[in-house]
Write a protein that holds these residues in place. Sequence first.
Motif, mmCIF file in Angstrom:
data_model
loop_
_atom_site.group_PDB
_atom_site.id
_atom_site.type_symbol
_atom_site.label_atom_id
_atom_site.label_comp_id
_atom_site.label_asym_id
_atom_site.label_seq_id
_atom_site.Cartn_x
_atom_site.Cartn_y
_atom_site.Cartn_z
ATOM 1 N N LYS A 18 1.757 17.607 -3.305
ATOM 2 C CA LYS A 18 3.296 17.357 -3.112
ATOM 3 C C LYS A 18 3.518 15.718 -2.366
ATOM 4 O O LYS A 18 4.006 15.565 -1.455
ATOM 5 N N LEU A 19 2.944 14.993 -3.204
ATOM 6 C CA LEU A 19 3.049 13.312 -2.935
ATOM 7 C C LEU A 19 3.846 12.663 -3.534
ATOM 8 O O LEU A 19 3.690 11.449 -4.007
ATOM 9 N N ASN A 20 4.923 13.384 -4.497
ATOM 10 C CA ASN A 20 5.987 12.666 -4.906
ATOM 11 C C ASN A 20 6.680 11.982 -3.837
ATOM 12 O O ASN A 20 7.637 11.018 -4.417
ATOM 13 N N TYR A 21 6.745 12.006 -2.961
ATOM 14 C CA TYR A 21 7.510 11.226 -1.666
ATOM 15 C C TYR A 21 6.893 10.111 -1.081
ATOM 16 O O TYR A 21 7.198 9.468 -0.271
ATOM 17 N N ALA A 22 5.468 10.134 -1.515
ATOM 18 C CA ALA A 22 4.830 8.824 -0.749
ATOM 19 C C ALA A 22 3.597 8.337 -2.192
ATOM 20 O O ALA A 22 3.918 8.992 -3.416
ATOM 21 N N TYR A 506 5.807 6.816 4.272
ATOM 22 C CA TYR A 506 4.892 7.099 5.030
ATOM 23 C C TYR A 506 3.498 5.904 4.940
ATOM 24 O O TYR A 506 3.211 5.942 4.015
ATOM 25 N N HIS A 507 3.362 5.093 6.037
ATOM 26 C CA HIS A 507 2.506 4.048 5.998
ATOM 27 C C HIS A 507 1.011 4.690 5.799
ATOM 28 O O HIS A 507 0.871 5.575 6.862
ATOM 29 N N PRO A 508 0.115 4.627 5.030
ATOM 30 C CA PRO A 508 -1.240 5.043 5.035
ATOM 31 C C PRO A 508 -1.934 4.793 6.575
ATOM 32 O O PRO A 508 -2.555 5.344 6.993
ATOM 33 N N LEU A 509 -1.602 3.650 6.887
ATOM 34 C CA LEU A 509 -2.277 3.290 8.263
ATOM 35 C C LEU A 509 -1.773 4.061 9.546
ATOM 36 O O LEU A 509 -2.441 4.282 10.370
ATOM 37 N N VAL A 664 -5.393 -1.471 -0.006
ATOM 38 C CA VAL A 664 -5.614 -0.015 -0.055
ATOM 39 C C VAL A 664 -6.355 0.605 1.267
ATOM 40 O O VAL A 664 -7.081 -0.267 1.766
ATOM 41 N N ASP A 665 -5.941 1.663 1.483
ATOM 42 C CA ASP A 665 -6.769 2.429 2.548
ATOM 43 C C ASP A 665 -7.607 3.370 1.929
ATOM 44 O O ASP A 665 -7.207 4.416 1.105
ATOM 45 N N LEU A 666 -8.828 3.480 2.419
ATOM 46 C CA LEU A 666 -9.857 4.371 1.867
ATOM 47 C C LEU A 666 -10.242 5.432 2.901
ATOM 48 O O LEU A 666 -10.616 4.893 4.042
ATOM 49 N N MET A 722 -13.347 10.449 -2.550
ATOM 50 C CA MET A 722 -12.571 9.554 -1.682
ATOM 51 C C MET A 722 -11.119 9.577 -1.885
ATOM 52 O O MET A 722 -10.905 9.762 -3.317
ATOM 53 N N VAL A 723 -10.415 9.226 -0.990
ATOM 54 C CA VAL A 723 -9.003 9.224 -1.193
ATOM 55 C C VAL A 723 -8.649 7.596 -1.066
ATOM 56 O O VAL A 723 -8.959 6.839 -0.172
ATOM 57 N N CYS A 724 -7.937 7.381 -2.304
ATOM 58 C CA CYS A 724 -7.651 6.013 -2.217
ATOM 59 C C CYS A 724 -5.975 5.842 -2.212
ATOM 60 O O CYS A 724 -5.133 6.337 -3.097
ATOM 61 N N GLU A 725 -5.317 5.250 -1.022
ATOM 62 C CA GLU A 725 -4.048 5.060 -1.116
ATOM 63 C C GLU A 725 -3.479 3.504 -1.048
ATOM 64 O O GLU A 725 -3.670 2.949 0.031
ATOM 65 N N PRO A 726 -3.119 3.095 -2.148
ATOM 66 C CA PRO A 726 -2.362 1.566 -2.009
ATOM 67 C C PRO A 726 -1.268 1.667 -1.205
ATOM 68 O O PRO A 726 -0.506 2.625 -1.029
ATOM 69 N N TYR A 727 -1.095 0.667 -0.730
ATOM 70 C CA TYR A 727 0.296 0.411 0.313
ATOM 71 C C TYR A 727 0.775 -0.987 0.081
ATOM 72 O O TYR A 727 0.069 -1.750 -0.258
ATOM 73 N N GLY A 728 2.028 -1.076 0.396
ATOM 74 C CA GLY A 728 2.694 -2.509 0.257
ATOM 75 C C GLY A 728 2.796 -2.695 -1.233
ATOM 76 O O GLY A 728 2.912 -3.941 -1.344
ATOM 77 N N VAL A 729 3.262 -1.863 -1.966
ATOM 78 C CA VAL A 729 3.254 -2.111 -3.495
ATOM 79 C C VAL A 729 4.698 -2.417 -3.731
ATOM 80 O O VAL A 729 5.786 -1.683 -3.436
#
Length: 862
Positions: A18-22, A506-509, A664-666, A722-729
Motif C-alpha cells: 500500500k505504498l502508492n501514496y509514498a 510521509y518523510h522517511p526520517l 536514502v533511508d536504509l 533491507m528497506v531502502c526509501e529514497p527521499y527528497g526526489v
Amino acid sequence: MPTTLKPTKTTGIFTSSKLNYAVNPAIMKNFRSILTVNNAVNILSEAPTADKIYTYNGKNYAKPQFELLSNDNNSGVPGQKGFQFTKDTEGNLRLNIIAKAFHPQKNVTPLDFKSITVVLHYKNASGIQKVHLQIIQIVPDKATNVLKHIYAQTVIKEADKEAVYKALITPDGSSKLIFTADVWWQKPTPNSTPTRSATPTPPRRTTPTVKDACSIFDKNTIKITGNSITTTVKKRVGPMQIGTPVPLLKFRNPSDAKKAYLALKHYKLDRKCNVGSTFTYFLSGNNAPTGKLRGEDAIEFTPSKLQVKFVQKRWKIVEGNRYLFDFGSNRNNANKAFAIIKKHGFDTVCYIGRPNPGMTYLKRTKSQRMQLFHAVIQPRMLEAIRTTAQPAQPSKPQKITVTSQQILLFDKEDATVFQGFFDALESNDFKWRKETKIKHGEIEHSYYYRLTNDPNKVFFLPQVYRIGVNHKTGEPKMYLNLYENEKDNGDKEYRIQMTMFIEPYYHPLAKKDLLLDLADLSKGNIKYVENLVLGGYQNVSFKIEDRFAQENALFSIKITEELQQIDPVGFTITADHSLESFEAFKEEFLANGINIGKIFFDLEEETEAGVTVKESHPINVELNFEKLKNIPLTVESIDGGTTGILQGFYLKNQTPTPVTVENVDLTLLATNDNFIYDVDYELHTKGVTWPLSLAPGDREGIFINQDDVDQLSDKNMVWTNMVCEPYGVRAAIDPEKIMASVVDRATGDTQQWTLNVSSPLFENWDTCSEEEKTPYKKIMGVLVEIRNSQGEIIASCELNKANPRQLIKMTNTVQQLLNTKKQDNRKYEFRQTNITLTPSTPSEWESSENTSIEHLYIYPKV
C-alpha cells in the motif's frame, strides 16, 4: 444526546502493498536466509549413547541440549526473543520461538544433527494437546559450545487461544516444548590419518575487556541540597557506614543541580565511574543510560569514527577534527576511555552547567549493532574426515535420537511474550502525541502518532500535503481547462479552470524518528512497526488561507474556501481564474511556492472515560513544483556475486524527467515469514555525493558503508531484508518548464484569436483602371508570413486575385493565449514576398501598426 461516532478509517501507509501514496520501498532479500540441509555424520570412537563427554582428536564432544534463548541472554542481540506471540498480515496468531542447540560447558562442542522436530505440549479440558512447530531456519553459531539457533513457528487456532494462554501461565508443568533431533555418528576409518576437510574457521575478532571503576550510590536517596546533590552510601567504603550521607555532585547554581537531579532520576543512574580525573561517566546497574531527556545539552558522535590521537602534545579522543575528550599526557587513560565507550556503545555526551560542567554523562541513543552474516554461510559440520591412505572398509553410520524438553511458565504480564507492549507505557489510554525534530535550531519535521491495542499498528499522520505526481511521467497532477464565459454585461471572456490533485507526504526520517520514540517508550520491546496507518480520526477538513478567500483575493472567482470533508489519502482542489489572475498566481507559484491552506483532522482518543475528539494541529498544503510528492524510483540490488551478501543497490530513474535525490533511508531487518526478530537503523552509504542527479533512464550504483557493516556485533544474526526509501526526489528542471508543460496539456477551445489578412488590391482588381493595374501585372500573388514576439513563425498564407483574403489562427495553444491575454498586447511581425516568375526577395519584418486591430492589410510592393 450522545454523539454517534463514525467508523475509524484505516489506510495503510508503509506496508509494501500500500505504498502508492509514498515512496515505494524496495524490499531486497539478498541477505542470505539459511535453511539447513545437513548431512553431517559425527566421527567418534564410541557410540554417544550416554550423557557424558567424549574426546576425539583432541576435542570434547557431547550430545546436544536444547533450550529457548532467554529474553536477556547477554548476546548483544536486542529484541531477539526466545518465545513470542505475534500476528501475521492475515490476522492469525503465531507462536515464534528461537532455541539453541548447545552444551553447558564452554569447552564442549555439541554433536551435529541431521533433522529436528519441535512440539508444543499443553493441557486443555480434553487432556494433553500437541502442536508441531514448523522449522523456519537453522543458523550456525560461532561459539564453541553453541552449535546452532533453531527458528520455528506455528499458527495458534482461534479456538485454542484461551487454552494455550491459560496453560502457559499455570504452574503445573504440563506446558513444555519437546525437542527431538537425529544425531548420526560412525567410527573413524581404520589406518587413516584424520585431517580437517572443512575450510578453517577464520579467527574471531576479539575486543579486550575493560572493567568499570565505579562507586555505587543509592539512587533512591539522592536529593538536592542547595547547589549540590547528595546521596547515601550503598556499599561500605573504608570507614563510611551504609546509609552515610555523602556529596555526589556540586554546581554553580540550584538550577543546574535540579537538571542533574532529573537526569539521575530519568536514567536511573546508581554508579559514578571514572577513568583518571578527567573522564567521568554514569551507569544504571552495569548498563549504559539510554533514551533522551528534554532540554539536554547533548553532543552526538559516531563511535566508529572515534580515534585516540596525540594532538598538540596531548592525548585526545577525537572524531575527525572535533576534540571530544582530553587526557593530557596519559595515553593509557585515553585508550581505556576509548575502550569504555566501545564497551557500552556510548554515542552521546551530555553536559550540565557548561563551561566547566558540574556533571558530564554519556549515553547510548542507538541500539548496539549486530553483524551481517559473512564468514558462516553454510551450516558448520563437525570434523568431517578424509583419509590420506587407502581406507579400509568404513563403519556404517548409525543414528541416535536425542530428546530434551523445556517447561514453559510465564507471567501473564510478560509483555515480551504475550505482546502486551503498550501496557509498559504510561497508561492504557490511547492518546495522540505530537513530536518535533529540530535540527540546527529549525523544525525539520513534526509527526503525529497514536498507539492502538494492536502492538503492530500505530496511527500516523502525514507531515505535509503536496501536489501528486504521475508515476509514469513524473509530471505533476495539475490540469488546466480553458473555457469561454459570458459576463453580466454580455461580454465574453476566456477563463482557466485549474484542478490540482493533492496527496499526503510521509518523510522517511519522520517515520524513523517515530520508531525510535516507540523503542524508547516501550523500553526496547517495540523494535519495528510495519503497520503504520492513516487512521484514528472521524473527519478531515481543508481550509484555504484567508488571503485567498477575501473579496479582493488573487483569484477572480475564489477557490473553494473550505472543504468540510475530504479524503486524506488524496483530494482535489479546483480554482477558477481570469487570464490576468492566472498570470499573477503563476508568478507567485513559480517564485517561492504557495501554502494554499491547511488540513485539520478530528482525532479520536480512547480513554477510560470513553472516546473523545480533538482537532489536530494544522498540516500545510504546499503548492510547489520543487516539492512535489516523491517521484518514484526503481531500486535494484547489487549483490556480492558468489557470496550472496548485499553490497549495495542501484537507483534508476525510469521517468522521462531528470531528477535529483536528496538521500536514502536504509533499515536492516532480521525477519522470517512476516515476523521481525530485529532491526538496525544505522546503515549508511559511502562514496556518494548527495543530492544525486539522475537523467531519464540513468542508473546509479550506491554502495553500503563497509564501516557500518564492520561495526555490527560479533553475535549471531542473519539479516534477511533491507528497506531502502529514497527521499527528497525532485524534478531537476526549471519550474517554469514544468508549468509550461502543464499549460500545454490544457484542454478547451484553443482557437481564441484570428487575424484577418487581406489585400485590397486583389479584392478590387476587377474595378481598378488599367493605369492602376499596370505596375502589378507581373505579380501573381503575395506570400505573407507572421511571427510572434518570440521570433517564431507561427503562420503563413498566400493572397492572390482568386483568394484575396485569409484568416490566420494566432493562438493555437493556451500558452499563446496567455501571452496575448490583453487585446492591446497582441504583438506580431509580418513580412511579404511577391510571387513572380523571377524569384523575389522577401521584405523586411514589420511590426503591426495597431495591436488592438485584428486586421492586416497587405499591399504588394513594386
